[in-house]
Design a protein around this motif. Sequence first.
Motif, PDB file in Angstrom:
ATOM      1  N   SER A 123       0.825  -1.203   0.000  1.00  0.00           N
ATOM      2  CA  SER A 123       0.000   0.000   0.000  1.00  0.00           C
ATOM      3  C   SER A 123       0.864   1.261   0.000  1.00  0.00           C
ATOM      4  O   SER A 123       0.601   2.208  -0.749  1.00  0.00           O
ATOM      5  CB  SER A 123      -0.922  -0.018   1.222  1.00  0.00           C
ATOM      6  N   LEU A 124       1.916   1.276   0.827  1.00  0.00           N
ATOM      7  CA  LEU A 124       2.794   2.437   0.886  1.00  0.00           C
ATOM      8  C   LEU A 124       3.513   2.645  -0.447  1.00  0.00           C
ATOM      9  O   LEU A 124       3.664   3.781  -0.921  1.00  0.00           O
ATOM     10  CB  LEU A 124       3.810   2.270   2.013  1.00  0.00           C
ATOM     11  N   TYR A 125       3.946   1.549  -1.050  1.00  0.00           N
ATOM     12  CA  TYR A 125       4.605   1.608  -2.361  1.00  0.00           C
ATOM     13  C   TYR A 125       3.684   2.260  -3.404  1.00  0.00           C
ATOM     14  O   TYR A 125       4.103   3.140  -4.158  1.00  0.00           O
ATOM     15  CB  TYR A 125       4.998   0.189  -2.769  1.00  0.00           C
ATOM     16  N   THR A 130       1.552   7.045  -6.640  1.00  0.00           N
ATOM     17  CA  THR A 130       0.425   7.939  -6.921  1.00  0.00           C
ATOM     18  C   THR A 130       0.759   9.375  -6.562  1.00  0.00           C
ATOM     19  O   THR A 130       0.424  10.315  -7.308  1.00  0.00           O
ATOM     20  CB  THR A 130      -0.820   7.475  -6.142  1.00  0.00           C
ATOM     21  N   ASN A 131       1.410   9.585  -5.436  1.00  0.00           N
ATOM     22  CA  ASN A 131       1.752  10.950  -5.013  1.00  0.00           C
ATOM     23  C   ASN A 131       2.725  11.613  -5.974  1.00  0.00           C
ATOM     24  O   ASN A 131       2.699  12.839  -6.146  1.00  0.00           O
ATOM     25  CB  ASN A 131       2.341  10.919  -3.599  1.00  0.00           C
ATOM     26  N   GLN A 132       3.587  10.821  -6.582  1.00  0.00           N
ATOM     27  CA  GLN A 132       4.488  11.397  -7.587  1.00  0.00           C
ATOM     28  C   GLN A 132       3.673  11.966  -8.758  1.00  0.00           C
ATOM     29  O   GLN A 132       3.949  13.076  -9.232  1.00  0.00           O
ATOM     30  CB  GLN A 132       5.468  10.337  -8.090  1.00  0.00           C
ATOM     31  N   ASP A 133       2.671  11.211  -9.203  1.00  0.00           N
ATOM     32  CA  ASP A 133       1.813  11.697 -10.293  1.00  0.00           C
ATOM     33  C   ASP A 133       1.041  12.948  -9.873  1.00  0.00           C
ATOM     34  O   ASP A 133       0.867  13.883 -10.658  1.00  0.00           O
ATOM     35  CB  ASP A 133       0.831  10.606 -10.714  1.00  0.00           C
ATOM     36  N   ILE A 134       0.565  12.948  -8.627  1.00  0.00           N
ATOM     37  CA  ILE A 134      -0.178  14.116  -8.125  1.00  0.00           C
ATOM     38  C   ILE A 134       0.724  15.345  -8.081  1.00  0.00           C
ATOM     39  O   ILE A 134       0.307  16.455  -8.454  1.00  0.00           O
ATOM     40  CB  ILE A 134      -0.769  13.823  -6.733  1.00  0.00           C
ATOM     41  N   ILE A 159      -2.090  11.572  -1.134  1.00  0.00           N
ATOM     42  CA  ILE A 159      -2.526  10.463  -0.285  1.00  0.00           C
ATOM     43  C   ILE A 159      -1.730  10.508   1.013  1.00  0.00           C
ATOM     44  O   ILE A 159      -0.499  10.517   1.001  1.00  0.00           O
ATOM     45  CB  ILE A 159      -2.307   9.111  -0.982  1.00  0.00           C
ATOM     46  N   ALA A 160      -2.436  10.576   2.121  1.00  0.00           N
ATOM     47  CA  ALA A 160      -1.785  10.628   3.433  1.00  0.00           C
ATOM     48  C   ALA A 160      -1.453   9.210   3.890  1.00  0.00           C
ATOM     49  O   ALA A 160      -2.330   8.354   3.988  1.00  0.00           O
ATOM     50  CB  ALA A 160      -2.687  11.317   4.456  1.00  0.00           C
ATOM     51  N   SER A 161      -0.191   8.950   4.130  1.00  0.00           N
ATOM     52  CA  SER A 161       0.255   7.615   4.540  1.00  0.00           C
ATOM     53  C   SER A 161       0.095   7.444   6.043  1.00  0.00           C
ATOM     54  O   SER A 161       0.469   8.312   6.827  1.00  0.00           O
ATOM     55  CB  SER A 161       1.718   7.400   4.146  1.00  0.00           C
ATOM     56  N   ASN A 162      -0.480   6.316   6.422  1.00  0.00           N
ATOM     57  CA  ASN A 162      -0.655   5.988   7.837  1.00  0.00           C
ATOM     58  C   ASN A 162       0.064   4.661   8.111  1.00  0.00           C
ATOM     59  O   ASN A 162      -0.503   3.590   7.930  1.00  0.00           O
ATOM     60  CB  ASN A 162      -2.147   5.878   8.181  1.00  0.00           C
ATOM     61  N   ILE A 163       1.318   4.737   8.502  1.00  0.00           N
ATOM     62  CA  ILE A 163       2.154   3.548   8.657  1.00  0.00           C
ATOM     63  C   ILE A 163       2.130   3.092  10.113  1.00  0.00           C
ATOM     64  O   ILE A 163       2.394   3.880  11.021  1.00  0.00           O
ATOM     65  CB  ILE A 163       3.607   3.837   8.242  1.00  0.00           C
ATOM     66  N   ASP A 164       1.805   1.823  10.326  1.00  0.00           N
ATOM     67  CA  ASP A 164       1.790   1.299  11.691  1.00  0.00           C
ATOM     68  C   ASP A 164       3.211   1.050  12.182  1.00  0.00           C
ATOM     69  O   ASP A 164       4.175   1.024  11.403  1.00  0.00           O
ATOM     70  CB  ASP A 164       0.969   0.003  11.765  1.00  0.00           C
ATOM     71  N   ASP A 165       3.347   0.855  13.486  1.00  0.00           N
ATOM     72  CA  ASP A 165       4.664   0.714  14.110  1.00  0.00           C
ATOM     73  C   ASP A 165       5.427  -0.493  13.579  1.00  0.00           C
ATOM     74  O   ASP A 165       6.653  -0.434  13.394  1.00  0.00           O
ATOM     75  CB  ASP A 165       4.518   0.600  15.634  1.00  0.00           C
ATOM     76  N   GLU A 166       4.719  -1.596  13.326  1.00  0.00           N
ATOM     77  CA  GLU A 166       5.391  -2.804  12.855  1.00  0.00           C
ATOM     78  C   GLU A 166       5.976  -2.586  11.454  1.00  0.00           C
ATOM     79  O   GLU A 166       7.098  -3.015  11.171  1.00  0.00           O
ATOM     80  CB  GLU A 166       4.394  -3.980  12.834  1.00  0.00           C
ATOM     81  N   THR A 190       5.326  15.523   2.217  1.00  0.00           N
ATOM     82  CA  THR A 190       4.004  15.258   1.648  1.00  0.00           C
ATOM     83  C   THR A 190       2.908  15.742   2.591  1.00  0.00           C
ATOM     84  O   THR A 190       1.912  16.334   2.155  1.00  0.00           O
ATOM     85  CB  THR A 190       3.835  13.748   1.378  1.00  0.00           C
ATOM     86  N   LYS A 191       3.098  15.502   3.864  1.00  0.00           N
ATOM     87  CA  LYS A 191       2.124  15.981   4.863  1.00  0.00           C
ATOM     88  C   LYS A 191       2.093  17.514   4.888  1.00  0.00           C
ATOM     89  O   LYS A 191       1.015  18.124   5.007  1.00  0.00           O
ATOM     90  CB  LYS A 191       2.474  15.450   6.250  1.00  0.00           C
ATOM     91  N   LEU A 192       3.269  18.135   4.762  1.00  0.00           N
ATOM     92  CA  LEU A 192       3.335  19.593   4.743  1.00  0.00           C
ATOM     93  C   LEU A 192       2.550  20.154   3.552  1.00  0.00           C
ATOM     94  O   LEU A 192       1.794  21.125   3.685  1.00  0.00           O
ATOM     95  CB  LEU A 192       4.786  20.052   4.681  1.00  0.00           C
TER      96      LEU A 192
END
Length: 313
Positions: A123-125, A130-134, A159-166, A190-192
Amino acid sequence: MNRKEKLILKELIKRKDGLVSPADFINGIAQQDRRAVENLVAMGYVEEVPQDRIGHRGTYSLNFYRATEKALVEFSYYKKFLFNLKTQTGLLIGIFSILTSIFIALYVPYYQKNIQQKAAVQSLYKEILTNQDIFISNSNNKRNLIQNDSVENLPELFIASNIDDETRKILQEKFGLIQYRWLLYYLQQTKLLNDEIDMMNSYLIIQDKNGTMSSGYLNSKNSYINTTNSLEKGDGVKFNYVEDTECLYYFFEQTFRYLNIDHRGRATCEDESVFRLVYNFGYIEVDTPSWLLSQIKKIINTKKLEMEDVVTP
């Protein structure tokens, strides 16, 4: 079963007449060893078969002897195995059920966790792609935004990434500390961008009494434009959102072989992107993946004077 009992049993099996009388079996084959005969019966190798006989005083019953199925397979390992398999099916099913339960209890949670981790990385990949295209689309539209403050010209949210600790732990371990920091910097930028776009959306409808745009909108707009400029190609750029983002998903493709590669084909990581990584974030040899190490060393040798102060020994 002892040696003598085995000999007696073998002789009984050789008899072709089926049922053997007590006289023939006990007195003949067993040589009057009644105890051995009783042991063979008790162990299930010999069975007693009542037979009616007619005597001077009428009909009476006499126990004859014959070898059981267990006896017939005793001296053939293959037949004995099949016999035990047939007679102990319930026990085998019970053992198999226990082993299956243990396997499920231990393996299934591990398998599910592994699937979830792979899905999170995949999903992160895809989000990075997608964010590069945006970013490219928003950059192409930036001139319209500068010239005309309208909703139609507002940038598209990333797209805001929500990565879990694992997943974070896995990425840091696989990428190495420096490369992982580079990924975090990308996520922060990206968040900024999203925060600045949200601010522009919020302030766009607010105008002063003269019909001019609010200072909040103008400030967030200028901030967004400055951020995108800092992430575009140019001298002294810390992170190039187009080129370096491709290098990031090159990291993913080299590290996680199970990924479904984007239809555009496998990514590449240009020397300029690797140089920006090392120059701005440093370099730790023992913590760098082998597939990246040779490229970094080549760049260090090529640009030694520029990098001598930032390389971590």
